[in-house]
Each structure stands twice: as structure tokens, then as C-alpha cells.
Design a protein around this motif. Sequence first.
Motif, PDB file in Angstrom:
ATOM      1  N   THR A  19       0.842  -1.204   0.000  1.00 31.57           N
ATOM      2  CA  THR A  19       0.000   0.000   0.000  1.00 31.57           C
ATOM      3  C   THR A  19       0.874   1.249   0.000  1.00 31.57           C
ATOM      4  O   THR A  19       2.023   1.223   0.441  1.00 31.57           O
ATOM      5  N   SER A  64      -3.641   0.418  -3.107  1.00 30.93           N
ATOM      6  CA  SER A  64      -3.056  -0.927  -3.049  1.00 30.93           C
ATOM      7  C   SER A  64      -2.459  -1.233  -4.413  1.00 30.93           C
ATOM      8  O   SER A  64      -3.070  -0.939  -5.437  1.00 30.93           O
ATOM      9  N   GLU A  74      -8.411   2.180  -3.090  1.00 36.79           N
ATOM     10  CA  GLU A  74      -9.403   1.435  -2.312  1.00 36.79           C
ATOM     11  C   GLU A  74     -10.761   2.127  -2.222  1.00 36.79           C
ATOM     12  O   GLU A  74     -11.790   1.476  -2.287  1.00 36.79           O
TER      13      GLU A  74
END
Length: 157
Positions: free
Chosen positions: A47, A106, A118
Motif C-alpha cells: 500500500t 493498493s 481502495e
Amino acid sequence: MDASFYLVMYGFIFVIGLLLAVAAWTYFRRFQKLSTTLKRSGEMTATANGTIKELVSIRRRNRSFRWTNQYPIVSYTVNGREYTAKLDYAEQRSGYYTTGGSYPVSYVPSEPECCIVEEFRKKMERAKKSNLIAMVVFGILVCNILASCVINLVKLI
């Protein structure tokens, strides 16, 4: 009416069918891109913190109104290199997004350009379904138009 009129008419309809085929192909490519990215979401173990670098404005209108929508371009940094994600499926009315807004991203560690922001995952899934539906509808129209043109041209000749 003579045969030349029908040849021209079916030729014109055939061209319309080809234009619809291009539209179906465009929706297929969009669907394929979104589908591939979503399928790889299991590989996206790393991430990064992404920020909205730019907002792309799109002018829309109908018979009564004109308005401007925007979609974000999110940038994130991995190992000192900056990557961007163009989120054209996350289009909203102007003013919804602000430049500099922060979003978790991500990505695949071995391939940082393959990412999902996300917060926009559901919009991405909806866009995938919409593109699939549009592709199927245009595909059916194309098959119908091209088949009828070929059948009528064969009858004519």
C-alpha cells in the motif's frame, strides 16, 4: 425502386453496423482492463498513500442543462518513483473532489503501476458491469445489423 437504391441503403446500414462494432470493441477493452485489474487485487499486498494530483473536467449536457463533471488522477510514490492512476470511472459533479485529497492505494509490489485506489473499488466494479452490459447490447445490435445486411445483399444479388 431499383437494386442500386437497395445496395446503397444496405451499404449505409452496414457502415452504421461497423460504427457500432467499434463502440462494442471500445466497451470490451474497458471491461477487459477493469476486469484484469480487479482479478489481480489479491496480488496487491503493498500500500501507498496517494493524493489527487489533478482533476480532469468533462463537460456534459442534455436538452435543458449543461454541467461539468470531474474525475481524479491520483499519484502515489513507490521506491522514489511516482506513479499515477487515471480514475475515469469515478466521475462526479464538479467540486466533489479536491486536489490534494489523500487516498490509500493498493498495488502489486513487483508491478506498482497495477493498482486499485481502495475508496473507488465499488465504482470500479460498477463501471466493469456497465461496460459489460454496453458491450453485450452493442454486440447484439452489431450481429443483428450485419447479419440482416448480408442476408439482404445476398438476396439482392
